[in-house]
Write a protein that holds these residues in place. Structure first.
Motif, PDB file in Angstrom:
ATOM      1  N   ALA A 105      22.256  38.682  43.044  1.00 26.89           N
ATOM      2  CA  ALA A 105      23.003  39.655  43.844  1.00 26.89           C
ATOM      3  C   ALA A 105      24.029  39.007  44.765  1.00 26.89           C
ATOM      4  O   ALA A 105      24.950  39.696  45.227  1.00 26.89           O
ATOM      5  CB  ALA A 105      22.029  40.491  44.680  1.00 26.89           C
ATOM      6  N   ARG A 106      23.905  37.707  45.029  1.00 21.56           N
ATOM      7  CA  ARG A 106      24.796  37.064  45.995  1.00 21.56           C
ATOM      8  C   ARG A 106      26.277  37.240  45.686  1.00 21.56           C
ATOM      9  O   ARG A 106      27.068  37.570  46.578  1.00 21.56           O
ATOM     10  CB  ARG A 106      24.448  35.584  46.117  1.00 21.56           C
ATOM     11  N   PRO A 107      26.745  37.037  44.433  1.00 24.24           N
ATOM     12  CA  PRO A 107      28.181  37.191  44.177  1.00 24.24           C
ATOM     13  C   PRO A 107      28.704  38.616  44.383  1.00 24.24           C
ATOM     14  O   PRO A 107      29.914  38.809  44.520  1.00 24.24           O
ATOM     15  CB  PRO A 107      28.319  36.769  42.698  1.00 24.24           C
ATOM     16  N   GLU A 110      29.872  40.644  48.699  1.00 18.76           N
ATOM     17  CA  GLU A 110      31.167  40.856  49.355  1.00 18.76           C
ATOM     18  C   GLU A 110      31.801  42.172  48.924  1.00 18.76           C
ATOM     19  O   GLU A 110      32.284  42.949  49.764  1.00 18.76           O
ATOM     20  CB  GLU A 110      32.096  39.689  49.051  1.00 18.76           C
ATOM     21  N   ASN A 111      31.807  42.467  47.628  1.00 16.95           N
ATOM     22  CA  ASN A 111      32.419  43.704  47.149  1.00 16.95           C
ATOM     23  C   ASN A 111      31.664  44.931  47.629  1.00 16.95           C
ATOM     24  O   ASN A 111      32.274  45.954  47.987  1.00 16.95           O
ATOM     25  CB  ASN A 111      32.487  43.696  45.621  1.00 16.95           C
ATOM     26  N   ILE A 112      30.335  44.845  47.652  1.00 14.02           N
ATOM     27  CA  ILE A 112      29.533  45.986  48.111  1.00 14.02           C
ATOM     28  C   ILE A 112      29.790  46.264  49.584  1.00 14.02           C
ATOM     29  O   ILE A 112      30.005  47.416  49.996  1.00 14.02           O
ATOM     30  CB  ILE A 112      28.035  45.709  47.857  1.00 14.02           C
ATOM     31  N   LEU A 117      32.294  49.323  54.152  1.00 13.73           N
ATOM     32  CA  LEU A 117      33.026  49.339  55.417  1.00 13.73           C
ATOM     33  C   LEU A 117      34.342  50.099  55.308  1.00 13.73           C
ATOM     34  O   LEU A 117      34.789  50.713  56.290  1.00 13.73           O
ATOM     35  CB  LEU A 117      33.287  47.899  55.887  1.00 13.73           C
ATOM     36  N   GLN A 118      34.960  50.074  54.147  1.00 15.36           N
ATOM     37  CA  GLN A 118      36.216  50.808  53.982  1.00 15.36           C
ATOM     38  C   GLN A 118      36.023  52.308  54.107  1.00 15.36           C
ATOM     39  O   GLN A 118      36.979  53.035  54.411  1.00 15.36           O
ATOM     40  CB  GLN A 118      36.852  50.452  52.634  1.00 15.36           C
ATOM     41  N   ASP A 119      34.800  52.769  53.882  1.00 14.81           N
ATOM     42  CA  ASP A 119      34.526  54.201  54.038  1.00 14.81           C
ATOM     43  C   ASP A 119      34.602  54.640  55.498  1.00 14.81           C
ATOM     44  O   ASP A 119      34.725  55.847  55.768  1.00 14.81           O
ATOM     45  CB  ASP A 119      33.134  54.534  53.483  1.00 14.81           C
ATOM     46  N   PHE A 195      36.627  40.605  58.763  1.00 10.57           N
ATOM     47  CA  PHE A 195      35.774  40.673  57.577  1.00 10.57           C
ATOM     48  C   PHE A 195      35.575  39.315  56.909  1.00 10.57           C
ATOM     49  O   PHE A 195      34.435  38.967  56.567  1.00 10.57           O
ATOM     50  CB  PHE A 195      36.346  41.691  56.579  1.00 10.57           C
ATOM     51  N   PRO A 196      36.630  38.495  56.679  1.00 11.67           N
ATOM     52  CA  PRO A 196      36.379  37.181  56.057  1.00 11.67           C
ATOM     53  C   PRO A 196      35.471  36.287  56.887  1.00 11.67           C
ATOM     54  O   PRO A 196      34.630  35.556  56.335  1.00 11.67           O
ATOM     55  CB  PRO A 196      37.789  36.583  55.932  1.00 11.67           C
TER      56      PRO A 196
END
Length: 266
Positions: A105-107, A110-112, A117-119, A195-196
């Protein structure tokens, strides 16, 4: 008479000492997290209580299992060693069960997290607890907005403010319209988004977690092997020790001719 090899017993004792130290470190880490969250006023942080309890319980169980193994080796108790062996089997399976899905799940983390957060954008319309978290991140990490300062639209908070003289190279100047006086102003804010930076620490946490989990799995597997050998020695105490001998192909060949020192009389 001792039925377990002395060297093996000492090795197993050292292993259990290391295992107990790992348990103590886990308990110390839980205590440190509790103190830090109390100092920063994060007692109501979601999942805090459950995480701390899990760390305390896991550390205590690790120390108890280490003590059980050391006792079984010292007293040469087959029951204690069998119980230790069962704990090692369960521990190995649990560590692999937790570590393998986490590594897979680690990779995707970031996308999840980015999509979640964009919501909540824009931030000035987000719930107050998320705004407080964003302000805290901006103050601590010297950043502005989750993905950009435009996440706040025109309501950029004071936590984004940057002093160009004190923090050279970290600031950028933007123009915005003051809501009260309705004229353009220039404001210096942090150039980096949060975020980064946040993802760097989250992925670092995942890497540390994976390292701990797989290290514990290796230790549990080693404990499984050592305890199995000791139980075998207790079960078959009279079995002779197998000695390694040099194969006959490497042994020197006898001479072709041998001198007879005592020849038979004729």
């Amino acid at each position: 008479m001792a039925q377990i090899n002395t060297c093996l017993k000492h090795t197993f004792t050292i292993f259990n000492i290391l295992f107990a130290i790992v348990g103590g470190v886990i308990i110390g880490l839980a205590l440190l997290c509790q103190v830090v969250t109390n100092v920063e006023g994060r007692e109501d942080l979601e999942g805090r209580t459950g995480g701390l309890v899990a760390l305390y319980v896991f550390g205590a169980i690790t120390m108890m299992v280490a003590i059980l193994g050391a006792y079984g080796a010292h007293k040469e108790s087959k029951c204690s060693l069998i119980a230790f062996l069962v704990c090692m089997i369960i521990g190995t399976l649990l560590m692999l069960r937790a570590g393998i899905p986490t590594a897979i799940a680690r990779p995707q983390v970031e996308n999840i997290l980015r999509a979640k957060l964009q919501d909540y954008l824009p931030l000035d319309d987000a719930p107050s607890d998320l705004q407080n978290m964003a302000n805290s991140l901006q103050t601590s990490f010297h950043c502005c907005g989750l993905f950009s300062y435009t996440d706040w639209r025109k309501n950029i908070p004071q936590s984004c403010s940057c002093d160009p003289e004190m923090e050279e190279g970290q600031c950028q100047n933007i123009e915005y319209r003051d809501l009260l006086f309705q004229f353009a102003q220039t404001k210096s804010i942090y150039a980096k988004p949060c975020f980064p930076i946040m993802m760097h620490y989250i992925l670092l946490f995942f890497d540390v977690l994976l390292g701990v989990v797989f290290t514990l799995a290796i230790l549990a597997l080693l404990g499984l092997v050592l305890s199995s050998i000791m139980i075998h020695q207790l079960r078959y105490p009279n079995r002779p020790t197998v000695l390694l001998s040099v194969p006959t192909i490497f042994a020197p060949a006898p001479p072709k001719y041998q001198e007879l020192h005592n020849p038979p009389p004729y």
